[in-house]
Motif scaffolding. Structure first.
Motif, PDB file in Angstrom:
ATOM      1  N   VAL A 103       0.844  -1.274   0.050  1.00 55.12           N
ATOM      2  CA  VAL A 103      -0.074   0.053   0.029  1.00 55.12           C
ATOM      3  C   VAL A 103       0.875   1.190   0.304  1.00 55.12           C
ATOM      4  O   VAL A 103       1.840   1.194   0.827  1.00 55.12           O
ATOM      5  CB  VAL A 103      -0.905  -0.048   1.380  1.00 55.12           C
ATOM      6  N   ILE A 117       6.205   6.395   2.452  1.00 55.94           N
ATOM      7  CA  ILE A 117       6.218   5.173   3.444  1.00 55.94           C
ATOM      8  C   ILE A 117       4.808   4.666   3.162  1.00 55.94           C
ATOM      9  O   ILE A 117       3.720   5.284   3.400  1.00 55.94           O
ATOM     10  CB  ILE A 117       6.572   5.679   5.065  1.00 55.94           C
ATOM     11  N   GLY A 118       4.724   3.485   3.098  1.00 52.69           N
ATOM     12  CA  GLY A 118       3.490   2.918   2.935  1.00 52.69           C
ATOM     13  C   GLY A 118       3.213   1.610   3.787  1.00 52.69           C
ATOM     14  O   GLY A 118       4.106   1.381   4.759  1.00 52.69           O
ATOM     15  N   LYS A 119       2.421   0.657   3.464  1.00 53.12           N
ATOM     16  CA  LYS A 119       2.079  -0.540   4.429  1.00 53.12           C
ATOM     17  C   LYS A 119       2.462  -1.653   3.667  1.00 53.12           C
ATOM     18  O   LYS A 119       2.318  -1.902   2.378  1.00 53.12           O
ATOM     19  CB  LYS A 119       0.717  -0.630   4.899  1.00 53.12           C
ATOM     20  N   PHE A 120       2.986  -2.822   4.237  1.00 53.64           N
ATOM     21  CA  PHE A 120       3.322  -4.022   3.622  1.00 53.64           C
ATOM     22  C   PHE A 120       2.494  -5.243   4.349  1.00 53.64           C
ATOM     23  O   PHE A 120       2.628  -5.114   5.482  1.00 53.64           O
ATOM     24  CB  PHE A 120       4.618  -4.147   3.668  1.00 53.64           C
ATOM     25  N   ILE A 121       1.419  -5.691   3.723  1.00 45.29           N
ATOM     26  CA  ILE A 121       0.534  -6.640   4.315  1.00 45.29           C
ATOM     27  C   ILE A 121       0.950  -8.161   4.056  1.00 45.29           C
ATOM     28  O   ILE A 121       0.791  -8.308   2.762  1.00 45.29           O
ATOM     29  CB  ILE A 121      -0.948  -6.084   4.453  1.00 45.29           C
ATOM     30  N   GLU A 122       1.064  -8.921   4.747  1.00 43.19           N
ATOM     31  CA  GLU A 122       1.035 -10.293   4.417  1.00 43.19           C
ATOM     32  C   GLU A 122      -0.011 -10.944   4.969  1.00 43.19           C
ATOM     33  O   GLU A 122      -0.284 -10.861   6.083  1.00 43.19           O
ATOM     34  CB  GLU A 122       2.439 -10.962   4.988  1.00 43.19           C
ATOM     35  N   TYR A 164      11.197  -3.693   2.838  1.00 44.03           N
ATOM     36  CA  TYR A 164      10.254  -4.210   3.425  1.00 44.03           C
ATOM     37  C   TYR A 164      10.488  -4.496   4.827  1.00 44.03           C
ATOM     38  O   TYR A 164      11.475  -5.290   4.974  1.00 44.03           O
ATOM     39  CB  TYR A 164       9.841  -5.608   2.655  1.00 44.03           C
ATOM     40  N   THR A 197       9.048  -6.343   8.287  1.00 45.54           N
ATOM     41  CA  THR A 197       7.961  -6.965   8.769  1.00 45.54           C
ATOM     42  C   THR A 197       8.357  -7.205  10.361  1.00 45.54           C
ATOM     43  O   THR A 197       9.457  -7.221  10.748  1.00 45.54           O
ATOM     44  CB  THR A 197       8.106  -8.300   8.300  1.00 45.54           C
ATOM     45  N   LYS A 240      -0.181 -10.400   8.961  1.00 46.67           N
ATOM     46  CA  LYS A 240       1.063  -9.613   9.471  1.00 46.67           C
ATOM     47  C   LYS A 240       1.128  -7.974   8.833  1.00 46.67           C
ATOM     48  O   LYS A 240       1.186  -7.993   7.542  1.00 46.67           O
ATOM     49  CB  LYS A 240       2.225 -10.119   9.226  1.00 46.67           C
ATOM     50  N   ILE A 241       1.337  -7.086   9.608  1.00 42.73           N
ATOM     51  CA  ILE A 241       1.321  -5.868   8.838  1.00 42.73           C
ATOM     52  C   ILE A 241       2.728  -5.137   9.210  1.00 42.73           C
ATOM     53  O   ILE A 241       3.189  -4.939  10.304  1.00 42.73           O
ATOM     54  CB  ILE A 241       0.383  -4.853   9.464  1.00 42.73           C
ATOM     55  N   GLY A 242       3.544  -4.664   8.136  1.00 48.60           N
ATOM     56  CA  GLY A 242       4.849  -4.124   8.308  1.00 48.60           C
ATOM     57  C   GLY A 242       4.835  -2.935   7.555  1.00 48.60           C
ATOM     58  O   GLY A 242       3.577  -2.265   7.164  1.00 48.60           O
ATOM     59  N   LYS A 243       5.858  -2.207   7.168  1.00 51.61           N
ATOM     60  CA  LYS A 243       6.145  -1.065   6.484  1.00 51.61           C
ATOM     61  C   LYS A 243       6.602  -1.418   4.981  1.00 51.61           C
ATOM     62  O   LYS A 243       7.424  -2.244   4.947  1.00 51.61           O
ATOM     63  CB  LYS A 243       7.056   0.070   7.144  1.00 51.61           C
ATOM     64  N   PHE A 244       6.597  -0.554   4.179  1.00 52.17           N
ATOM     65  CA  PHE A 244       6.952  -0.569   2.762  1.00 52.17           C
ATOM     66  C   PHE A 244       7.619   0.795   2.395  1.00 52.17           C
ATOM     67  O   PHE A 244       6.713   1.688   2.500  1.00 52.17           O
ATOM     68  CB  PHE A 244       5.963  -0.848   1.907  1.00 52.17           C
TER      69      PHE A 244
END
Lengths: 88, 88
Positions: free
Chosen positions: A8, A39-44, B7, B9, B38-42
């Protein structure tokens, strides 16, 4: 089961104060050669119950579910873009 | 100039309350087949001044700068892992 990564990012032209703050902090630390920090979000996540991801029908169902969830809950479509990939 | 995606996490075994909250919200919306959110940053950024990324010496300098910045500022190494890729 399908493992999905969703990325995101703030939309182009939308102010990204968190990115700007990190950029100035990096400059203060001496990393003056860093620009355009966003800066965005990284969702797994894992999606089950659509069968194996080898079948193209099933994988298109996973994809449409991910798009639906992203628009409804995971992102704010007014200010954010998203991309995703099915990794497994 | 090098474009870099980072990325971030949450580390395995570390509680991820944001991920848990999003998982329950997805379940409440009817997406009961979603697990292990799981939510991390991108983080996207550009690094200049290391020459072209085609030279392997320059690209290893970019890589070591990214690692340094990630450990110092971009991530909390106690609770977060990171990976990165130079995309351009």
């Amino acid at each position: 089961m399908a493992k999905v990564n969703i990325y995101v990012t703030p939309k182009k032209g939308i102010l990204d104060p968190q990115g700007k703050a990190v950029e100035s902090a990096l400059h203060s630390l001496g990393y003056k050669n860093v620009e355009n920090v966003k800066i965005g979000k990284f969702i797994e996540l894992e999606v089950t119950g659509h069968g194996t991801s080898t079948s193209s029908v099933e994988s298109s169902r996973v994809e449409s579910q991910i798009k639906e969830m992203s628009k409804k809950l995971l992102t704010n479509p007014i200010i954010e873009d998203f991309t995703f990939e099915v990794v497994e």
